[in-house]
Write an enzyme that holds these catalytic residues in place. Structure first.
Site, PDB file in Angstrom:
ATOM      1  N   LYS A  13       3.081   9.447   6.094  1.00  0.00           N
ATOM      2  CA  LYS A  13       3.157   9.542   4.630  1.00  0.00           C
ATOM      3  C   LYS A  13       1.808   9.862   4.010  1.00  0.00           C
ATOM      4  CE  LYS A  13       4.530   5.332   3.895  1.00  0.00           C
ATOM      5  NZ  LYS A  13       4.707   4.742   5.222  1.00  0.00           N
ATOM      6  N   ARG A  88       7.186  -1.075  -2.738  1.00  0.00           N
ATOM      7  CA  ARG A  88       7.591  -1.506  -1.405  1.00  0.00           C
ATOM      8  C   ARG A  88       8.570  -2.673  -1.460  1.00  0.00           C
ATOM      9  NH1 ARG A  88       2.501   0.165   1.456  1.00  0.00           N
ATOM     10  NH2 ARG A  88       2.667  -0.317   3.663  1.00  0.00           N
ATOM     11  N   ARG A 125      -4.146   6.126  15.878  1.00  0.00           N
ATOM     12  CA  ARG A 125      -5.060   6.264  14.735  1.00  0.00           C
ATOM     13  C   ARG A 125      -6.091   5.146  14.663  1.00  0.00           C
ATOM     14  NH1 ARG A 125      -1.017   5.262   9.520  1.00  0.00           N
ATOM     15  NH2 ARG A 125      -0.708   3.054   9.898  1.00  0.00           N
ATOM     16  N   ARG A 127      -6.512   2.109  13.403  1.00  0.00           N
ATOM     17  CA  ARG A 127      -6.896   1.375  12.198  1.00  0.00           C
ATOM     18  C   ARG A 127      -6.978  -0.107  12.509  1.00  0.00           C
ATOM     19  NH1 ARG A 127      -3.107   2.907   7.232  1.00  0.00           N
ATOM     20  NH2 ARG A 127      -2.325   0.800   7.535  1.00  0.00           N
ATOM     21  N   ARG A 138       4.766  -5.283  10.891  1.00  0.00           N
ATOM     22  CA  ARG A 138       4.907  -4.377   9.750  1.00  0.00           C
ATOM     23  C   ARG A 138       6.244  -3.648   9.773  1.00  0.00           C
ATOM     24  NH1 ARG A 138      -0.515  -1.430  10.456  1.00  0.00           N
ATOM     25  NH2 ARG A 138       0.093  -0.047   8.759  1.00  0.00           N
TER      26      ARG A 138
HETATM   27  P1  AMP Z   1      -0.515   1.287   3.898  1.00  0.00           P
HETATM   28  O1  AMP Z   1      -1.798   2.043   3.971  1.00  0.00           O
HETATM   29  O2  AMP Z   1       0.399   1.826   2.835  1.00  0.00           O
HETATM   30  O3  AMP Z   1       0.166   1.181   5.234  1.00  0.00           O
HETATM   31  O4  AMP Z   1      -0.871  -0.205   3.442  1.00  0.00           O
HETATM   32  C1  AMP Z   1      -1.683  -1.027   4.237  1.00  0.00           C
HETATM   33  C2  AMP Z   1      -1.466  -2.494   3.879  1.00  0.00           C
HETATM   34  O5  AMP Z   1      -1.794  -2.716   2.493  1.00  0.00           O
HETATM   35  C3  AMP Z   1      -0.030  -2.977   4.005  1.00  0.00           C
HETATM   36  O6  AMP Z   1       0.285  -3.360   5.323  1.00  0.00           O
HETATM   37  C4  AMP Z   1      -0.026  -4.153   3.040  1.00  0.00           C
HETATM   38  O7  AMP Z   1      -0.686  -5.272   3.596  1.00  0.00           O
HETATM   39  C5  AMP Z   1      -0.894  -3.651   1.911  1.00  0.00           C
HETATM   40  N1  AMP Z   1      -0.089  -2.922   0.891  1.00  0.00           N
HETATM   41  C6  AMP Z   1      -0.185  -1.610   0.553  1.00  0.00           C
HETATM   42  N2  AMP Z   1       0.684  -1.282  -0.411  1.00  0.00           N
HETATM   43  C7  AMP Z   1       1.382  -2.407  -0.693  1.00  0.00           C
HETATM   44  C8  AMP Z   1       2.445  -2.717  -1.587  1.00  0.00           C
HETATM   45  N3  AMP Z   1       2.998  -1.778  -2.388  1.00  0.00           N
HETATM   46  N4  AMP Z   1       2.884  -4.001  -1.625  1.00  0.00           N
HETATM   47  C9  AMP Z   1       2.347  -4.945  -0.832  1.00  0.00           C
HETATM   48  N5  AMP Z   1       1.368  -4.715   0.046  1.00  0.00           N
HETATM   49  C10 AMP Z   1       0.876  -3.468   0.127  1.00  0.00           C
END
Ligand code: AMP
Length: 192
Positions: A13, A88, A125, A127, A138
């Site tokens: 994404k 989310r 990746r 991270r 996750r």
């Molecule tokens: P992402 O880069 O979108 O995979 O986000 C990395 C981490 O940030 C996630 O695993 C959550 O811990 C937190 N996070 C990002 N966006 C959200 C959201 N909309 N609601 C809650 N936690 C979020």
């Protein structure tokens, strides 16, 4: 063009949101990226969310929504944006509805990717929150909390499915076609 990208972690994404945002000349808004920035800058918010992220849990809606509302109200987001990783949870959907209206989004792009491929991508990746255990966690959280959002947006007739496997550029083209974004807004005018 107001787009939302939804898909399991590791579906590509973020990469695609970057590319599509360039093509359409709208900002790519990633709450995950914003949180990571806070963590790396060592802000108060970063201190709060660092542990939650490392465990693969969701940051509480209250914190996430506040940050998103501030971002989306900036002038560069007036004509459109690509939301990546927000909303989310059903609560976050309500908050977004509150800000841009229930009919605010043009399309919701749902990324379809094979699970084994996803795990491979995520481990590749490297991270900080991509360990085997947090990846599993996750996934489960995505299925429990985020997958129900697909029904909400399906009912509104907004979802389009895109196969996330294949060459990066190929996937970008699929997204642009599926959202009817080509030639609609911000696409390059070739002079013809
Ligand atoms: P992402 O880069 O979108 O995979 O986000 C990395 C981490 O940030 C996630 O695993 C959550 O811990 C937190 N996070 C990002 N966006 C959200 C959201 N909309 N609601 C809650 N936690 C979020």
């Amino acid at each position: 063009m107001k787009l939302l990208f939804i898909g399991p972690p590791g579906a590509g994404k973020g990469t695609q949101a970057d590319l599509v945002s360039e093509r359409l000349d709208v900002p790519h808004i990633s709450t995950g990226e914003m949180f990571r920035e806070h963590v790396s800058r060592g802000t108060e918010l970063g201190e709060k969310v660092g542990k939650i992220m490392a465990a693969g849990e969701y940051v509480p809606d209250e914190i996430t929504v506040k940050m998103l509302e501030e971002r989306i109200s900036r002038p560069d987001a007036v004509n459109g944006f690509i939301l990546d990783g927000f909303p989310r949870t059903p609560g976050q959907v309500s908050s977004l509805d509150h800000v841009i209206g229930e009919d605010g989004l043009d399309k919701v792009v749902v990324f379809k990717v094979d699970q084994d491929e996803l795990i491979e991508r995520m481990l590749a990746r490297g991270r900080a929150d991509d360990t085997a255990e947090t990846i599993r966690n996750r996934f489960n959280i995505y299925v429990e909390q985020t997958q129900p959002l697909l029904d909400i947006y399906d009912e509104r007739g907004l979802t389009v499915e895109v196969n996330g496997l294949g060459e990066v550029d190929e996937v970008t083209e699929r997204i642009l076609r599926a959202t009817n974004a080509i030639g609609v807004q911000g696409d390059t005018y070739d002079g013809s």
